[in-house]
Write a protein that holds these residues in place. Sequence first.
Motif, PDB file in Angstrom:
ATOM      1  N   ARG A  16       2.040  34.217  18.654  1.00 49.05           N
ATOM      2  CA  ARG A  16       0.771  34.468  18.403  1.00 49.05           C
ATOM      3  C   ARG A  16       0.642  34.753  16.816  1.00 49.05           C
ATOM      4  O   ARG A  16       1.059  35.970  16.465  1.00 49.05           O
TER       5      ARG A  16
ATOM      6  N   GLU B 270      -1.387  35.838  14.996  1.00 47.01           N
ATOM      7  CA  GLU B 270      -2.829  36.644  14.606  1.00 47.01           C
ATOM      8  C   GLU B 270      -2.443  37.584  13.976  1.00 47.01           C
ATOM      9  O   GLU B 270      -1.843  38.540  14.315  1.00 47.01           O
ATOM     10  N   GLU B 271      -3.503  37.977  12.906  1.00 47.84           N
ATOM     11  CA  GLU B 271      -3.249  39.018  12.171  1.00 47.84           C
ATOM     12  C   GLU B 271      -3.328  40.406  12.671  1.00 47.84           C
ATOM     13  O   GLU B 271      -2.602  41.306  12.443  1.00 47.84           O
TER      14      GLU B 271
ATOM     15  N   TYR C   8      -2.681  40.793  15.820  1.00 52.06           N
ATOM     16  CA  TYR C   8      -1.603  41.023  16.574  1.00 52.06           C
ATOM     17  C   TYR C   8      -0.400  41.676  15.837  1.00 52.06           C
ATOM     18  O   TYR C   8       0.438  42.585  16.341  1.00 52.06           O
TER      19      TYR C   8
END
Length: 1116
Positions: free
Chosen positions: A374, A376-377, A379
């Motif tokens: 993932r 994603e920032e 996360y």
Amino acid sequence: MAGVGMSVGDWFATYVMEKLVDFASSRLADAHRDVFSVVDEKLKEMEGRLPRIHAAIHAAEGRPIRDPALASWMRQLKDAAFEADDLLDELDYRQLEARVQDRSKVSAFASSSLRFLKNLFVSDDELRRLKNILGDLDKISLEINQRKAELEEYNHARHQSRETSSFSTQEVVFGRDKERDLILEILLSARDGKTTLAQLVYSDQRVAQHFELRKWVYVSDNFDVKRIAMELETNVTSDSHPFRDASLDAQLSKLRDATANKRFLFVLDDVWDETESSWTKLRSALTFGSKGSTILITTQSPLVAEIMGTVKHIKLELLEEDDYWRLFEHCSLGDKEIDLDLRRKLELLGQQIAKKMHGLPLAAKTVGSMLRCRLEEQYWKAIQESEWWEHDFVVDNILPSLGLSYQHLSSNYKQCFAYTSIFPKGHMFNKERLVQMWIAQGFIQEKTLRGRMTLEDIGSQIFDELTSRYFFMRTVNDRYVMHDLIRELAVCVSIDECLVLHDEHVKIPATVCHLTLRVVKMNALPELRKLQKMRTLIFYPEYDSEFLLLPRDGSKEFFKFLEGLLEDMKILRVIDLSQDRSGINKLPDAICDLPHLRYLDVSWTKIKQLPKGFPKLYHLQVLNLKRRGTFSILPQGMNRLIKLRHLYADANTISLIHGIGKLTELQELEEFHVSNKRGRQIEELKDLRYLRRRLTIQDIQNVESKEEAVGANLDDKENLHELMLNRKPDIRSQGDKEKEILDGLQPHHNLKSLEIHHYGGMKSPSWLENNQITNLEFVYLNKCARWDILPPLGKLPFLKNLVFNMMPSIRRIGSEFYGDTDTVFPSLEKLTFNQLNEWEEWSGTDKKSVFPRLSEIKIQDCVKLRQIPLLPLGSMGNLRIQNCGDISSTLPRYLLHLTSLVDLLLENYPHRVSVCLSNLTTLKNLELCNCLELMLLGGFQSLVNLKYLRVSKCPKLNESSQPLEEPYVEEGLRSLSHLDTDESIINHVWVTVGRTQTVKSLIFTNCEHLKNFEPEQEEWFQQLTSLQELHFVSCPNLQRLPANLETVFSIRKLTITHCPSIDSLPENGLPILLKELKIYGCRKLKDRCQKDDGPDWPKIALIPYIVIDSEVIQML
């Protein structure tokens, strides 16, 4: 850890509650709900609370819980769920029992749901148990609102959706160059020594070339000398248990013989045993190797390094910060293409996360692989701010990073991982076996199935996912191990449920559900019998425990011990006795009263008798009866085990099961013997539609008709990938009937491997003729005596390996073989013709693309073959022609065009032929044997990549070559390392092979006319500056060895076998650095080499290792 708990497996509670609700809706008819109003009311209330219960468990599971009250609530919820599951399982057992007794139709014995439940499923006691369980769950679930609020603070760190992936990052090593080079210097410098090892070194190409033998053994805390010696000597897998019957001395002797005078590298990985005596025993068998032999130890114990090392050990410090970041970046971001701004943000977060992992590479791999899924920032920021980094729950070297990676697994993945703590440290995991245990425990549910996937498929995916996240590590023996820190994490998250018992004095928590016993002592039985929640029981004795030191009647003692446990542990689901060595030969009757049992493994034990009531284990899914012998008898009614999915036993044992077709969920059936008797006919296969992997059907001559064959429904078994059909040999052919029967045994088109043995028909089965099995990759047709026309196998798009063996009616192979297709045999890689005694002609085809991937052709014992096609075989790498007919018109052209050939064997070819090998510049291995009329044009000089050359009984090999006035000096054979020859080469050695300074091993075999070495041959010997091994074998007239042999300083081994005319060693002696001399069957030489008083003894007195006629004369 006081006041701290872990929540794992609580997903099971919601699963059980859903089962209870489903039970009510499916079992209680509307017209009779008033009879069970209390039960129904509680179930309705529970159904309403299920979403909130699920949300609370979802928030809490897999996290450290500080609040004792919250931890207690979760424990109560789980206990009540387990009890409810046990009850539902017992009710399901009743239903299975009814099915077995042909009472599956409710109307046959009850007309109302009240009678249905009371008479078939729910007794009064069970109804009271159900009410009590529901009451407990009701009380627990009333607190759900309060608990849910307490857990909401965790929800931000829980990822809302999870991408499962089998992605595995490529292994790249950072920051270990200095240690690698230091170890390589020690290994390659031919010094005596042992040291620790970075695993990186083992696969280094320089190491592979330097050592004759290499083996890697994962040791861990089980330093069993016998097991390690066996694994070093052979490639033994843990399933076969071969070392049980061999004595320690016998095994050490085998290891000594296997390593004598060979340079070896043995790696003993992860050693913990700090007792010097075990190491001394093993080392005693490893002192006979050649100079430079090395044993590398990896250990976390400085004391082990001190005891086992003879050079200063290499301590691996923590990685430098820059190197650690490079490793973490590789594992988390790699070379994925993402937005540059996002990458910079993730790099900043990643650097902060990396600083919290204290330089531990395993943490970088586990957390990095998790983050990689993932990118994603939000996360990554949640991971960086997680409460795990500050929590003191993880102790004893378990870093928070590992717990964090665990936390971000899905619920059932967590339970599957936690269950692995039931196996002791250093255990070698068998993937299939572990998955079956997960299924037996209910960790993998049918509701997770997608499409045509099975529970085993889902379990395999879970295992692969855990492996990709470094929870498991694959070994060189195709097994899996768990890093010590990862295992300690598993122990921590399952500490109240799983236990490996090493000491009977340890207090066992009452909450334990899964137990592995490493010691078995009768005085521990009363305490163990108190454990009422046991779901797993594994016997896994330590090699030095009293389990192995039972008295003479130890089997009786262990039988009583086991019987006592089984009488009280009524909810067991898994029992594994495969490691038992007590010698019991039967199971206690009490095992038949375990209605929940799903997994039983008694493989490789001495158990050869099952209790009479064994078929009552209706829930049994896995039964492993593999053993060295066979069961002579099985209980009647084994076909009542209707939930059995995996049966492991030899063919004779399986044939004892009457009516095996009733086991409709069976996935494994390696071999089935067809009989005319009822219950053993081919129709037993009809409903076994889940069979997978391999099936062998023996005695198909007992199939009476095509209709009977069709009734086996082989075309319905889509998971079956390998099929062998065989009838008894040496029986009279049934003509067309055999073809009809084979037509009826048409397999599913998914089949990949097909073998047909002893088929008596003349024509191919229709499904092979019509190319209906299009996924075939391997076809083996064997001893099909009347089969005279081959099917169009060239049309099979995926066929890779094709073998014809002993097909006496085949005379011609032509267009019918290729089929009507543009590309003939598009995927075929290997083609073998063996003992086609009447085969005369192999014609070609006018198709543009023929055998585009063919890399190997073998033609063996086809004595009448006269014609072969000249095919464009640009990818051909291996050609083997043995005892073949006269193909001299085509063979020379073949050898000119096969420019990619790597291996060439021409053996027992008596026909006159002249060949030129000048175009075979890629050839590495060449064998020319017993080719009496073979002439070689141009010698071997152009074979610049040749490494292995064997020439024997080719007397006319050099007839076309002209002798040279001066020695041939061009280094044509600059890669040759092994030369095995007779007089075929030695008589014209400069012409045929020329200068060969790279030869390391030279063998003279069957030189019948060789008496002495001529001057030019002596001169050729002098240029063998790399020679290490020299052998003379069966040279009956040889009287003298090369006179100046002592000047070939590189020789280390000299063997003289069956050369009776040699009456003395060279006058000038033998090479001064010779380490090994072996003499067999040389009477004159034996007398002269007698120790101390033989005339030639002074010439060999300094040689360290001397053997004469199998007797060790000297070992320095």
